[in-house]
Design a protein around this motif. Structure first.
Motif, PDB file in Angstrom:
ATOM      1  N   PHE A   8       0.833  -1.051  -0.009  1.00 59.73           N
ATOM      2  CA  PHE A   8       0.025   0.102  -0.020  1.00 59.73           C
ATOM      3  C   PHE A   8       0.790   1.275   0.046  1.00 59.73           C
ATOM      4  O   PHE A   8       0.630   2.168  -0.825  1.00 59.73           O
ATOM      5  CB  PHE A   8      -0.849   0.062   1.283  1.00 59.73           C
ATOM      6  CG  PHE A   8      -2.012  -0.850   0.937  1.00 59.73           C
ATOM      7  CD1 PHE A   8      -3.241  -0.697   0.004  1.00 59.73           C
ATOM      8  CD2 PHE A   8      -2.468  -1.883   1.869  1.00 59.73           C
ATOM      9  CE1 PHE A   8      -4.291  -1.598  -0.166  1.00 59.73           C
ATOM     10  CE2 PHE A   8      -3.495  -2.817   1.828  1.00 59.73           C
ATOM     11  CZ  PHE A   8      -4.392  -2.507   0.788  1.00 59.73           C
ATOM     12  N   THR A   9       1.806   1.294   0.961  1.00 55.23           N
ATOM     13  CA  THR A   9       2.530   2.514   1.078  1.00 55.23           C
ATOM     14  C   THR A   9       3.655   2.913  -0.100  1.00 55.23           C
ATOM     15  O   THR A   9       3.750   3.790  -0.659  1.00 55.23           O
ATOM     16  CB  THR A   9       3.217   2.599   2.301  1.00 55.23           C
ATOM     17  OG1 THR A   9       4.338   1.515   2.326  1.00 55.23           O
ATOM     18  CG2 THR A   9       2.684   2.848   3.412  1.00 55.23           C
ATOM     19  N   GLY A  10       4.102   1.523  -0.617  1.00 52.67           N
ATOM     20  CA  GLY A  10       4.833   1.659  -2.040  1.00 52.67           C
ATOM     21  C   GLY A  10       3.880   1.997  -3.254  1.00 52.67           C
ATOM     22  O   GLY A  10       4.500   2.738  -3.953  1.00 52.67           O
ATOM     23  N   ILE A  27       6.459  12.149   0.838  1.00 56.57           N
ATOM     24  CA  ILE A  27       6.899  11.732   2.188  1.00 56.57           C
ATOM     25  C   ILE A  27       6.118  11.572   2.955  1.00 56.57           C
ATOM     26  O   ILE A  27       6.356  11.047   4.148  1.00 56.57           O
ATOM     27  CB  ILE A  27       8.147  12.557   2.561  1.00 56.57           C
ATOM     28  CG1 ILE A  27       9.464  12.246   1.670  1.00 56.57           C
ATOM     29  CG2 ILE A  27       8.558  12.744   3.744  1.00 56.57           C
ATOM     30  CD1 ILE A  27      10.701  12.997   2.395  1.00 56.57           C
ATOM     31  N   GLY A  28       4.856  11.770   2.929  1.00 57.36           N
ATOM     32  CA  GLY A  28       3.832  12.036   4.076  1.00 57.36           C
ATOM     33  C   GLY A  28       3.110  10.571   4.422  1.00 57.36           C
ATOM     34  O   GLY A  28       2.020  10.486   4.927  1.00 57.36           O
ATOM     35  N   GLY A  29       3.401   9.404   3.605  1.00 57.14           N
ATOM     36  CA  GLY A  29       2.845   8.209   3.759  1.00 57.14           C
ATOM     37  C   GLY A  29       2.685   7.889   5.035  1.00 57.14           C
ATOM     38  O   GLY A  29       1.754   7.302   5.318  1.00 57.14           O
ATOM     39  N   GLY A  68       6.791   2.928  10.657  1.00 62.02           N
ATOM     40  CA  GLY A  68       7.741   3.399   9.722  1.00 62.02           C
ATOM     41  C   GLY A  68       7.099   2.723   8.518  1.00 62.02           C
ATOM     42  O   GLY A  68       8.199   3.134   7.513  1.00 62.02           O
ATOM     43  N   ALA A  69       5.986   2.199   8.178  1.00 63.53           N
ATOM     44  CA  ALA A  69       6.015   1.562   6.998  1.00 63.53           C
ATOM     45  C   ALA A  69       5.647   2.580   5.868  1.00 63.53           C
ATOM     46  O   ALA A  69       6.220   2.266   4.546  1.00 63.53           O
ATOM     47  CB  ALA A  69       4.861   0.595   6.968  1.00 63.53           C
ATOM     48  N   GLY A  70       5.234   3.744   6.278  1.00 65.23           N
ATOM     49  CA  GLY A  70       5.071   4.906   5.343  1.00 65.23           C
ATOM     50  C   GLY A  70       6.469   5.155   4.803  1.00 65.23           C
ATOM     51  O   GLY A  70       6.389   5.515   3.519  1.00 65.23           O
TER      52      GLY A  70
END
Lengths: 367, 322
Positions: A66-68, A82-84, A283-285
């Motif tokens: 998802f974040t990727g 950078i805001g994921g 930290g996944a974002g």
């Protein structure tokens, strides 16, 4: 004429970057007095050696898909989201509100509701930086960084205040009701006769993530909007000349990006924790940045890179358990991957291009 | 409100503003030369760790400071290599540096000291001691001015005074020297600098190195002056607040001082909820004070309070043949 064939750009360069990152990581492990080969074996065994390990690997991979994808979509419009991290946090807030305050009859409806809420909340959190970039020219990187901090403070405020159940000391919401709990991988695969660990956190949202990969692929390469996003990313002035509105592309791509980052919450909040805790995103974002760079912003690449990082995450946890190598080793590997596939891309690319050009010239000379 | 309480808050404002100011000036050099640097945070963190580790091992805060600067310079070199030599994306390089520092400091300190990613407590000469300025004791009893001199102006560590001194120095370098003129030019129009026969690459590396040195001092200050030792993630977003202050100051040295003092004041207030309640008569949420710098920066960036225009060539690698 391109200097390099496409396969070199898509496969060879990421592979070489990955190997460079691996070599440096091995050196770090050597330097702190552990054996890199033993560490690798432990990681493979811990992350892929059992369905329990796979359950964790896939769980982490779901977050990173998802974040990727979120970072990738923004990359296509040449924007750096950078805001994921913040968007995923606020997505978690959306999931929590929907699960706590709507009496869902069945998990499938709750999943649908959770997904929509997560995407809307995530998109809303990306909307303000996107608007400021489109209309006021504020740099999206800076504003999204600021919004990460604001999101963390907002959640902190809500979780020690309004959302905390009475009498609880912990900064977290109450447990979501039974009907919103998502089936885990064991329950999903049991009808097909596949034995899967009951204890591992991987759940049905892994399949939602795969669907999201297909949806993003179709959007980017099969729709008019996707074409406009890519055109804008290649050249803003050319896109403008072709009648593509920069405001629209910036807004739409950032909203989709924020929505995808937010959707991570159906996995970690609704699927695993079944309540909203502080620092649920872990930290996944930010890992989404590494995943998008490594996957060359293509959904299939993102999928593979997310599995790789899922493996690293679960393997790293095993390492911390059995050796003196702390969990933060993963952050080092993540940094090296970002460094080599992102910032030092030209360091790998330039000598390769020269090699391919030389080979081409030699072939021409022979013919 | 008592004078002493006000002085205490202002005193901690000074102490908390110092790392922000050093990092902010570091970013100023780099960004004025056209190199975006969101890796201030990582460089501070790496410097904090190595300065504390070396100060503990050698027993000297000054050797620790040098080690901290070296650590920060190492990361600066990576940033320079990525963004100047290999013309990579400066933002991505900064992100990588932040993670590299966050990970490596814990991995290395765990293997070095085995204390769960922290260094042992520093004591004695391994820390920067407060300096009592001349006559501070003697003048202490003079009403109003005495306590101001004794509490607020005197009694800080050497690094605080160095940071303050760096503001006029930076202002002078930037606006009154040939190097400063060229550095500003390279951030606005590198092609013009190149045409004049001055090396764009050289100037940008110089700026990145200065940035590394200042971040090194900032990190060493965190671990060996503000606190007594390194703990995991001790920079705690200060690099980003410094970045916010830089935008707030619109990339100018004196305004950087004011912005850092303002943000330092907010941090100092967050530590003293009793003072806020005493002044305002109601409680202000601590979270709100913590995020106020970020919110203010977004408002500034939105252009509602004057426009913040970054150096024109910022973030773009310079390609000669164009």
């Amino acid at each position: 004429m391109d200097a390099m064939p496409k396969w070199a750009d898509v496969v060879l360069i990421p592979l070489i970057s990955l190997i460079l990152a691996a070599i440096l990581s091995a050196l770090v492990i050597l330097a702190i007095g552990e054996s890199p080969t033993k560490a690798l074996m432990l990681m493979i065994d811990g992350a892929l050696g059992s369905t329990y390990g796979w359950g964790y690997t896939l769980y982490y991979a779901t977050n990173f898909i998802f974040t990727g994808l979120a970072v990738s979509i923004a990359f296509h419009a040449r924007m750096f989201n950078i805001g994921g991290e913040g968007q995923a946090m606020i997505g978690g807030l959306g999931v929590a509100l929907v699960c706590l305050f709507i009496p869902w009859p069945h998990w499938s409806l709750a999943l649908l509701g959770g997904t929509i809420a997560a995407a809307l909340f995530g998109a809303a959190w990306a909307a303000i930086p996107a608007f400021l970039q489109a209309k006021r020219g504020s740099h999206i990187v800076i504003t999204t960084i600021m919004f990460n901090f604001i999101a963390a403070a907002l959640l902190n405020y809500l979780l020690i205040g309004a959302l905390k159940p009475k009498g609880s000391m912990e900064p977290a919401t109450g447990k979501f009701p039974e009907a919103t709990h998502l089936p885990n991988m064991h329950e999903v695969l049991a009808p097909f006769g596949i034995e899967f660990s009951k204890a591992a956190p991987a759940n049905i949202s892994f399949f939602v993530a795969i669907l999201a990969c297909f949806a993003v692929w179709a959007l980017i390469w099969r729709t008019k909007l996707g074409y406009e996003i890519r055109a804008f990313g290649h050249s803003e002035s050319a896109a403008k000349y072709a009648g593509i509105s920069p405001t629209k592309i910036i807004m739409v791509s950032m909203l989709i990006s924020g929505g995808l980052a937010g959707m991570m919450a159906i996995n970690n909040v609704q699927g695993e924790a079944e309540r909203l805790v502080l620092n649920a995103v872990e930290g996944a974002g930010f890992i989404g940045i590494a995943v998008a760079l490594m996957g060359r912003s293509h959904p299939f690449g993102v999928f593979l890179a997310a599995i790789l990082f899922g493996f690293l995450y679960q393997g790293g946890a095993e390492l911390a358990l059995w050796t003196k190598i702390p969990r933060e080793m993963i952050v080092v590997i993540q940094a090296l991957v970002i460094l080599f596939t992102g910032a030092l891309d030209n360091m790998v690319r330039m000598p390769l291009e020269r090699m391919f050009l030389a080979a081409k010239r030699r072939n021409k000379g022979a013919a | 409100m008592e004078l002493l309480t006000i002085l205490q808050v202002l005193d901690s404002t000074m102490r908390l503003a110092t790392p922000l100011l050093l990092a902010c000036l570091a970013g100023l050099y780099s960004e004025r030369a056209g190199i975006f640097d969101i890796g201030l945070e990582g460089k501070m963190l790496a410097a904090a760790f190595l300065s504390a580790a070396v100060a503990y091992t050698t027993g000297s805060a000054w050797i620790g400071l040098l080690a901290g600067i070296a650590a920060s310079l190492g990361l600066s070199a990576i940033h320079g290599l990525a963004s100047i030599t290999f013309r990579g994306n400066q933002l991505i390089s900064g992100v990588a540096i932040n993670f590299l520092a966050a990970g490596l400091t814990v991995v290395v300190s765990q293997s070095w000291f085995g204390q769960g990613g922290r260094t042992p407590q520093l004591a004695g000469s391994a820390r920067f001691e407060p300096i009592t300025l001349p006559f501070a004791e003697a003048l202490r009893d003079i009403p109003v001015l005495g306590p101001i001199y004794y509490e607020l102006i005197s009694g800080h560590t050497a690094l605080v005074y160095i940071a303050l001194l760096l503001v006029p120095v930076t202002w002078w370098v930037l606006y009154s020297t040939r190097f400063g003129l060229r550095m500003r030019a390279v951030g606005e129009n590198p092609a013009a600098v190149d045409t004049a026969g001055v090396s764009v690459v050289g100037l940008r590396y110089a700026a990145v190195i200065i940035c590394g040195v200042l971040c090194g001092i900032a990190g060493a200050y965190l671990a060996t002056a503000l606190q007594a030792g390194f703990v995991k993630d001790m920079s705690a977003g200060r690099g980003y607040i410094a970045l916010a202050a830089l935008i707030f100051a619109k990339w100018r040295p004196w305004y950087a001082l004011y912005a850092c003092l303002l943000f330092g004041f907010l941090q100092a207030l967050a530590l003293r909820p009793d003072v806020i309640e005493g002044v305002l008569g109601f409680k202000v949420n601590g979270q709100l004070l913590d995020v106020l710098p970020y919110i203010l920066t977004v408002i500034i960036l939105a252009g509602f309070v004057g426009k913040a225009i970054p150096p024109r060539a910022g973030g773009e690698p310079y390609v000669k043949e164009r």
